[in-house]
Motif scaffolding. Structure first.
Motif, PDB file in Angstrom:
ATOM      1  N   ASN A 249       0.828  -1.195   0.000  1.00 29.00           N
ATOM      2  CA  ASN A 249       0.000   0.000   0.000  1.00 29.00           C
ATOM      3  C   ASN A 249       0.875   1.261   0.000  1.00 29.00           C
ATOM      4  OD1 ASN A 249      -1.400   2.244   1.738  1.00 29.00           O
ATOM      5  ND2 ASN A 249      -3.071   0.994   0.936  1.00 29.00           N
ATOM      6  N   ASP A 250       0.548   2.218  -0.894  1.00 26.69           N
ATOM      7  CA  ASP A 250       1.364   3.431  -1.041  1.00 26.69           C
ATOM      8  C   ASP A 250       1.437   4.234   0.258  1.00 26.69           C
ATOM      9  OD1 ASP A 250       1.943   2.867  -3.654  1.00 26.69           O
ATOM     10  OD2 ASP A 250       0.358   4.128  -4.491  1.00 26.69           O
ATOM     11  N   ASP A 251       0.338   4.312   0.991  1.00 27.29           N
ATOM     12  CA  ASP A 251       0.335   5.062   2.245  1.00 27.29           C
ATOM     13  C   ASP A 251       1.272   4.424   3.260  1.00 27.29           C
ATOM     14  OD1 ASP A 251      -1.473   6.884   1.251  1.00 27.29           O
ATOM     15  OD2 ASP A 251      -3.229   5.874   2.088  1.00 27.29           O
ATOM     16  N   ASP A 252       1.348   3.093   3.226  1.00 28.37           N
ATOM     17  CA  ASP A 252       2.244   2.398   4.155  1.00 28.37           C
ATOM     18  C   ASP A 252       3.703   2.644   3.780  1.00 28.37           C
ATOM     19  OD1 ASP A 252       0.048   1.474   5.444  1.00 28.37           O
ATOM     20  OD2 ASP A 252       0.177  -0.587   4.722  1.00 28.37           O
ATOM     21  N   VAL A 253       3.991   2.669   2.481  1.00 28.64           N
ATOM     22  CA  VAL A 253       5.360   2.961   2.034  1.00 28.64           C
ATOM     23  C   VAL A 253       5.766   4.355   2.517  1.00 28.64           C
ATOM     24  CG1 VAL A 253       6.854   3.357   0.045  1.00 28.64           C
ATOM     25  CG2 VAL A 253       5.239   1.455   0.025  1.00 28.64           C
ATOM     26  N   LYS A 254       4.860   5.325   2.351  1.00 30.76           N
ATOM     27  CA  LYS A 254       5.142   6.689   2.807  1.00 30.76           C
ATOM     28  C   LYS A 254       5.336   6.724   4.314  1.00 30.76           C
ATOM     29  CE  LYS A 254       3.328  11.414   2.765  1.00 30.76           C
ATOM     30  NZ  LYS A 254       3.536  11.599   4.218  1.00 30.76           N
ATOM     31  N   ALA A 255       4.510   5.967   5.040  1.00 26.52           N
ATOM     32  CA  ALA A 255       4.634   5.936   6.498  1.00 26.52           C
ATOM     33  C   ALA A 255       5.984   5.378   6.922  1.00 26.52           C
ATOM     34  CB  ALA A 255       3.496   5.101   7.091  1.00 26.52           C
ATOM     35  N   VAL A 256       6.454   4.349   6.222  1.00 28.80           N
ATOM     36  CA  VAL A 256       7.754   3.759   6.525  1.00 28.80           C
ATOM     37  C   VAL A 256       8.860   4.762   6.231  1.00 28.80           C
ATOM     38  CG1 VAL A 256       9.427   2.008   5.802  1.00 28.80           C
ATOM     39  CG2 VAL A 256       7.045   1.368   6.200  1.00 28.80           C
ATOM     40  N   ARG A 257       8.769   5.408   5.082  1.00 27.93           N
ATOM     41  CA  ARG A 257       9.798   6.384   4.688  1.00 27.93           C
ATOM     42  C   ARG A 257       9.885   7.520   5.709  1.00 27.93           C
ATOM     43  NH1 ARG A 257       8.045   7.225  -0.153  1.00 27.93           N
ATOM     44  NH2 ARG A 257       9.508   5.955  -1.374  1.00 27.93           N
ATOM     45  N   ASP A 258       8.743   7.957   6.203  1.00 22.48           N
ATOM     46  CA  ASP A 258       8.721   9.072   7.157  1.00 22.48           C
ATOM     47  C   ASP A 258       9.139   8.647   8.555  1.00 22.48           C
ATOM     48  OD1 ASP A 258       7.792  10.654   5.106  1.00 22.48           O
ATOM     49  OD2 ASP A 258       5.685  10.575   5.721  1.00 22.48           O
ATOM     50  N   ALA A 259       8.908   7.373   8.889  1.00 21.68           N
ATOM     51  CA  ALA A 259       9.111   6.916  10.270  1.00 21.68           C
ATOM     52  C   ALA A 259      10.563   6.592  10.589  1.00 21.68           C
ATOM     53  CB  ALA A 259       8.239   5.692  10.544  1.00 21.68           C
ATOM     54  N   VAL A 260      11.346   6.267   9.567  1.00 15.97           N
ATOM     55  CA  VAL A 260      12.732   5.846   9.811  1.00 15.97           C
ATOM     56  C   VAL A 260      13.678   6.942   9.322  1.00 15.97           C
ATOM     57  CG1 VAL A 260      14.434   4.030   9.471  1.00 15.97           C
ATOM     58  CG2 VAL A 260      12.002   3.459   9.453  1.00 15.97           C
TER      59      VAL A 260
END
Length: 632
Positions: free
Chosen positions: A6-17
């Motif tokens: 899911n694109d939103d999850d990819v963005k969340a991962v990118r922002d979280a780390v």
């Protein structure tokens, strides 16, 4: 087959780390100014740091090899992972549960292969640790105790025990959902006559971790006389374990290595344990192979090649230890750090030394080190008869090149004088000149000495060349200004919008810059970035038509802006310079058109229109010069 993440999850991962937290697991980072960090690039060999990280933008870029991207791109590149495997790993670090477009939440059997192998090793390491408390493992606990290692030491290093049965671990990991194929690929199991069996049985187990702390393999020590295998058995080469690219203890030692600019190389797992427990917390060891080029790269990225950096090798005083020391010296020139050797007394390794004489003796061992080149010189000289002129000449022929390769010129000269004394040659200047001549020859042929220092930054950066135009010329005032304006549009869009969005791609004379301007427009423009900066750069990079343009976007987003104080006044100056040059170019074009129209057959209306355009352009250029940004 797992669906798309899911694109939103990819963005969340990118922002979280945070990218700096990820990159600093692999190399030492220092301030580069402007909020950026720098280090030695892990993707190409360099002497001075040209690799930069921008924590605020979540991007990295190397001005030497042009590699760049976000956190996901960095992990993909350095660990050779697919996109999905990388997102899965980072999601695990951030505690984010991923969703898939065609399969709901991520079931274990759909994880990427490398991620699964790492998970299998993590589970195996825990299994082995638990088994060390079993009755069967008494022989392993006794082995550790006899070498001075208490239970707390075993726990600190994750030492465990593999049961002597055929398939204890295999059955355990099957119960955790791992397939037979995964267990075989991981090297934890091997094919038996009736299916997979444990590779390690009845042995003391040391988990081998990569620089990030992930367990990627094991070193297994024989405990029983009826074990016909080798004394030490290591994990075979797998997708996650390459013995030439791992250093035992590096996960525990890396911060202290970076802090103290010193690494201590020992020969075995118990030596690493002994050193750390004795306070030498920079100790590391190879895993069943000689110390080589890939190991050097790992240490150089942590040491940052500063002038005071040092690598200390400890070897037994026996023939095998001396041979290993000389082999290490062969790689000396690959280090910018100074290299030294500490020979253990009486042939004892650090583990034996600690057991016999205590922690202080181990710490003292490192402090009584000798420069590695000095050890090599004395070893070479010892092979010759210095009582004869022929022996002294032969020793000089063999030793002089060693002295000539010493990186520090002052030490090189002093060592040449010392060599003359060792050889008993009274004419010291003869030896000094001989060494200097060899050193000069080495430099002249592009020799083996250290490369000259380079300064990282925009002056040395060779931006990617796109097929539509010539290479960028950063000596060109126009190109420098266009580059600066694009950096502002990517890094500080609020300072140049909305004026920047009215600029056409034709206002950028360098085709690569015109391509970046087009990409910014397709991503919604600088004004959109000013309003929503959260994923602005990610949108711009995603809009790039190819990797070349994407790399240039990353480079411009990471490169420091040339002014220390970046404000609206400075941004306005760049906007004006780019626009004014574009207007001046158009004025020249129109003047050329007028010259071609001169003659009795010219259409009066056409000529009048051209004259009117020229007047308007000249007035606009004058207004830009007089009023600055207010005229835009």
């Amino acid at each position: 087959m797992a669906g798309r993440i899911n694109d939103d999850d990819v963005k969340a991962v990118r922002d979280a780390v945070p990218i700096d937290a990820v990159v600093s697991e692999y190399l030492q980072l220092r301030s580069a100014g402007g909020g950026n960090l720098k280090g030695l690039c892990p993707f190409h060999d360099e002497k001075s740091p040209s690799f930069q990280v921008s924590p605020s933008k979540g991007l990295f870029h190397c001005f030497g090899c042009q590699e760049g991207g976000d956190t996901i791109a960095f992990v993909m590149k350095i660990d050779h992972l697919s996109f999905s495997e990388t997102v899965e790993r980072l999601a695990g670090l951030a505690g984010i549960t991923l969703r898939y477009e065609e399969g709901g939440y991520n079931p274990a059997n759909q994880r990427g292969e490398r991620v699964r192998l790492v998970e299998a090793h993590k589970a195996a390491a825990q299994f082995y640790v638990e088994q060390l408390d079993s009755a069967e493992a008494e022989i392993g606990r006794k082995f550790l105790a006899e070498r001075g290692f208490e239970q707390s030491a075993a726990q600190h290093f994750g030492v465990g025990y593999s049961p002597a049965g055929w398939d204890h671990l295999t059955r355990y990991l099957r119960g955790k959902g791992f397939s037979d194929k995964e267990l075989t690929l991981s090297g934890l199991s091997q094919e038996g006559r009736r299916g997979p069996i444990d590779r390690f049985r009845g042995r003391l187990m040391w988990p081998i971790r990569d620089i990030t702390g992930e367990v990627v393999g094991f070193g297994a020590r024989k405990l029983r006389d009826d074990d016909n295998g080798p004394k030490y058995l290591n994990t075979p080469e797998t997708a996650i374990y390459k013995k030439s690219q791992v250093l035992y203890g590096i996960d525990l030692a890396k911060k202290e290595i970076a802090k103290t600019s010193r690494a201590v190389v020992v020969e075995g797992y118990t030596d690493v344990m002994a050193c750390h427990l004795a306070g030498v917390t920079t100790a590391i060891a190879t895993c069943g192979t000689s110390f080589g080029g890939d190991h050097i790269k790992i240490l150089r990225r942590l040491l940052m090649d500063n002038a005071s950096a040092e690598v200390v090798f400890t070897f037994d005083g026996d023939a095998a230890g001396q041979k290993a020391a000389l082999r290490a010296f062969e790689d000396d020139q690959k280090f910018a750090a100074e290299t030294s050797i500490a020979i253990t007394p009486g042939g004892m390794d650090p583990c034996d030394l600690r057991l016999a004489k205590g922690d202080a003796a181990v710490a003292s061992l490192v402090e009584t080190r000798t420069p590695l080149f000095e050890f090599a010189i004395r070893h070479v000289v010892s092979r010759h008869n210095l009582e004869t002129p022929a022996g002294r000449a032969a020793a000089l022929d063999e030793a002089a090149p060693i002295v000539a390769n010493i990186k520090n010129v002052a030490i090189q000269h002093e060592s040449a004088v010392q060599l003359a004394g060792i050889l008993g040659i009274l004419d010291t200047q003869f030896v000094v000149k001989r060494v200097a001549q060899l050193a000069r020859w080495a430099r002249d042929r592009g020799g083996r000495g250290p490369a000259p220092a380079r300064t990282a930054g925009p002056q040395q950066a060779q931006a990617p060349v796109v097929p539509t135009g010539p290479a960028l010329n950063l000596r060109s005032p126009a190109h420098r200004t266009e580059r600066e304006l694009l950096k502002l549009a990517l890094q500080r869009p609020e300072l140049v919008s909305p004026a920047f969005d009215a600029y056409g791609a034709d206002e950028f004379t360098a085709p690569p810059y015109a391509a970046v301007r087009q990409v910014i427009e397709e991503a919604g423009g600088a004004e959109q970035g000013a309003q929503d900066a959260s994923d602005y750069l990610a949108r711009v990079r995603a809009a790039a038509p190819n990797d070349t343009v994407r790399a240039l976007v990353t480079e411009l987003a990471v490169e420091a802006i040339l002014r220390k104080t970046v404000d609206e006044i400075y941004a306005g100056e760049q906007l004006i310079r780019v626009r004014l040059r574009a207007v001046d170019r158009r004025i020249l074009d129109v003047q050329g058109t007028m010259a071609r129209l001169a003659g009795p057959h010219t259409d009066p209306e056409h000529l009048a229109a051209v004259q009117n355009e020229l007047w308007v352009l000249q007035q606009y250029a004058q207004s830009l010069r007089n009023n600055g940004a207010a005229a835009l």
